[in-house]
Scaffold this motif. Structure first.
Motif, PDB file in Angstrom:
ATOM      1  N   TYR A  15       0.703  -0.974  -0.222  1.00 37.19           N
ATOM      2  CA  TYR A  15       0.266  -0.185   0.023  1.00 37.19           C
ATOM      3  C   TYR A  15       0.623   1.364   0.514  1.00 37.19           C
ATOM      4  O   TYR A  15       1.879   1.143   0.895  1.00 37.19           O
ATOM      5  CB  TYR A  15      -1.032   0.208   1.256  1.00 37.19           C
ATOM      6  N   LEU A  17       1.167   5.271   0.854  1.00 35.46           N
ATOM      7  CA  LEU A  17      -0.093   5.992   0.879  1.00 35.46           C
ATOM      8  C   LEU A  17       0.668   7.272   1.043  1.00 35.46           C
ATOM      9  O   LEU A  17       1.526   8.221   1.500  1.00 35.46           O
ATOM     10  CB  LEU A  17      -0.201   5.677   2.466  1.00 35.46           C
ATOM     11  N   GLN A  27      -7.647   8.226   4.273  1.00 31.08           N
ATOM     12  CA  GLN A  27      -6.697   7.251   3.928  1.00 31.08           C
ATOM     13  C   GLN A  27      -7.549   6.339   5.080  1.00 31.08           C
ATOM     14  O   GLN A  27      -7.438   5.145   4.447  1.00 31.08           O
ATOM     15  CB  GLN A  27      -5.707   7.088   3.976  1.00 31.08           C
ATOM     16  N   LEU A  31      -8.978   2.243   4.292  1.00 33.43           N
ATOM     17  CA  LEU A  31      -8.479   0.926   4.788  1.00 33.43           C
ATOM     18  C   LEU A  31      -9.182   0.379   5.360  1.00 33.43           C
ATOM     19  O   LEU A  31      -9.151  -0.425   5.649  1.00 33.43           O
ATOM     20  CB  LEU A  31      -6.863   1.627   5.488  1.00 33.43           C
ATOM     21  N   LEU A  34     -11.276  -1.460   2.902  1.00 29.90           N
ATOM     22  CA  LEU A  34      -9.605  -2.486   2.547  1.00 29.90           C
ATOM     23  C   LEU A  34      -9.713  -3.400   3.303  1.00 29.90           C
ATOM     24  O   LEU A  34      -9.698  -4.866   2.676  1.00 29.90           O
ATOM     25  CB  LEU A  34      -8.361  -2.578   1.495  1.00 29.90           C
ATOM     26  N   PRO A  41      -1.898  -6.305   3.426  1.00 29.59           N
ATOM     27  CA  PRO A  41      -0.385  -5.565   2.560  1.00 29.59           C
ATOM     28  C   PRO A  41       0.869  -6.574   2.907  1.00 29.59           C
ATOM     29  O   PRO A  41       0.654  -6.521   4.010  1.00 29.59           O
ATOM     30  CB  PRO A  41      -0.446  -4.056   2.427  1.00 29.59           C
ATOM     31  N   LEU A  44       3.623  -1.306   3.946  1.00 34.04           N
ATOM     32  CA  LEU A  44       3.092  -0.227   3.777  1.00 34.04           C
ATOM     33  C   LEU A  44       4.432   0.793   3.185  1.00 34.04           C
ATOM     34  O   LEU A  44       5.561   1.166   4.074  1.00 34.04           O
ATOM     35  CB  LEU A  44       2.832   0.242   5.169  1.00 34.04           C
ATOM     36  N   SER A  61      -3.817  -3.404  12.358  1.00 34.50           N
ATOM     37  CA  SER A  61      -4.218  -3.830  11.302  1.00 34.50           C
ATOM     38  C   SER A  61      -4.757  -4.602  10.319  1.00 34.50           C
ATOM     39  O   SER A  61      -5.925  -4.139   9.666  1.00 34.50           O
ATOM     40  CB  SER A  61      -2.439  -4.340   9.507  1.00 34.50           C
ATOM     41  N   ILE A 193      -1.017  -0.650  -4.053  1.00 29.78           N
ATOM     42  CA  ILE A 193      -2.223  -0.061  -4.824  1.00 29.78           C
ATOM     43  C   ILE A 193      -1.889   0.849  -3.812  1.00 29.78           C
ATOM     44  O   ILE A 193      -1.583   1.202  -2.739  1.00 29.78           O
ATOM     45  CB  ILE A 193      -3.289  -0.841  -3.246  1.00 29.78           C
ATOM     46  N   ILE A 195      -3.233   4.447  -2.409  1.00 29.93           N
ATOM     47  CA  ILE A 195      -4.667   4.980  -1.849  1.00 29.93           C
ATOM     48  C   ILE A 195      -4.251   6.708  -1.357  1.00 29.93           C
ATOM     49  O   ILE A 195      -3.595   7.625  -0.286  1.00 29.93           O
ATOM     50  CB  ILE A 195      -4.429   4.726  -0.114  1.00 29.93           C
ATOM     51  N   GLU A 240      -4.619   2.875  -8.772  1.00 27.69           N
ATOM     52  CA  GLU A 240      -5.035   3.428  -7.815  1.00 27.69           C
ATOM     53  C   GLU A 240      -6.748   3.604  -7.533  1.00 27.69           C
ATOM     54  O   GLU A 240      -7.716   3.084  -8.381  1.00 27.69           O
ATOM     55  CB  GLU A 240      -4.313   4.911  -8.212  1.00 27.69           C
TER      56      GLU A 240
END
Length: 274
Positions: A15, A17, A27, A31, A34, A41, A44, A61, A193, A195, A240
């Motif tokens: 991820y 960010l 975000q 999160l 997701l 993930p 990070l 998480s 990904i 974010i 994205e």
């Protein structure tokens, strides 16, 4: 559905960010969506305000952890992060300080939530990106005090003081690497990904010089981010998470609850879409 597409991405998955000031509350809602969908993930990568979210998520998480991140954003007050001191402003204007604001309130806020944790101890591998003020290059932080790293990564030039780490003078990572896909590729990540925070909505031209600087810099960071996502490094798969334009500005602390709820609902709907 989009969630199937995300779950089929090659591993390791990161991820990313990016920053966004108060808009980074968005975000937290993403999160949440997701995490509820079962996605996790392998790494990070956080920049500026996104570095705080990345660090908090690295240690929290699960669903309860995401709720904690949302509460932190919902409860934060502007005085928790910054306070204007006329004496410091005068010294900065006279060239005797490197910034108009100090960072002690932000450091205290982060210490309350992250303590003295070290980046290398994060349960999910964590990377924080700052900018080396001497070279203008991204500076990758993968060890050391996590609070110091976040403060360096979010040291907006002129407003907050640069931070020295290992002899390097560091400022906001978003200056040169708000969406550091090249760093992700160098770390051996196969998929990313991103974010992002919502783009700025069109608005009347600001008249205050600080507002002009903030809005102009935001346009520049957004443009660089779009270029990075459109032209990722070879071999790196990038998705994205979409968002809608927002009128929330960098220091609009106090709007987080609404922003988080909008992010969660919008992302949940997108995950269910084809």
């Amino acid at each position: 559905m989009q969630i199937d597409r995300l779950q089929s991405l090659p591993r390791p998955l990161a991820y990313v960010l990016p920053g966004g000031g108060a808009l980074a509350a968005y975000q937290a809602g993403v999160l949440d969506a997701l995490t509820a969908a079962g996605l996790q993930p392998d790494r990070l990568i956080g920049v500026s305000a996104g570095a705080m979210n990345a660090a908090l998520y690295a240690w929290s998480s699960d669903a309860d952890g995401v709720r904690r991140i949302e509460r932190i954003w919902a409860d934060v007050k502007r005085r928790d992060l910054l306070r204007v001191h006329p004496g410091r402003l005068a010294l900065a204007l006279a060239g005797k300080r490197t910034s108009f604001l100090d960072n002690r309130h932000g450091i205290g806020f982060l210490r309350r939530h992250l303590g003295a944790r070290l980046i290398e101890h994060a349960p999910i591998p964590l990377t924080i990106i700052a900018t080396d003020l001497a070279t203008g290059r991204p500076f990758v932080l993968e060890s050391g005090d996590v609070v110091t790293a976040i403060v360096a990564s979010s040291a907006f030039p002129g407003l907050f003081p640069p931070v020295e780490i290992d002899g390097h003078i560091l400022i906001d990572g978003g200056v040169v690497a708000d969406v550091p896909l090249d760093v992700a590729a160098e770390l051996g990540v196969a998929s990313v990904i991103v974010i992002t925070v919502p783009p700025l909505a069109p608005a009347p031209v600001p008249q205050h010089p600080v507002s002009v600087v903030l809005r102009s810099s935001t346009w520049g960071v957004e443009a660089h981010g779009r270029t990075m996502v459109a032209r990722p490094p070879d071999g790196l798969q990038v998705i994205e998470i979409p968002s809608q334009p927002s009128s929330v500005t960098t220091f609009a602390v106090g709007t987080a609850a609404t922003t988080i709820d909008e992010a969660r609902r919008f992302t949940e709907a997108w995950l269910r879409s084809d």
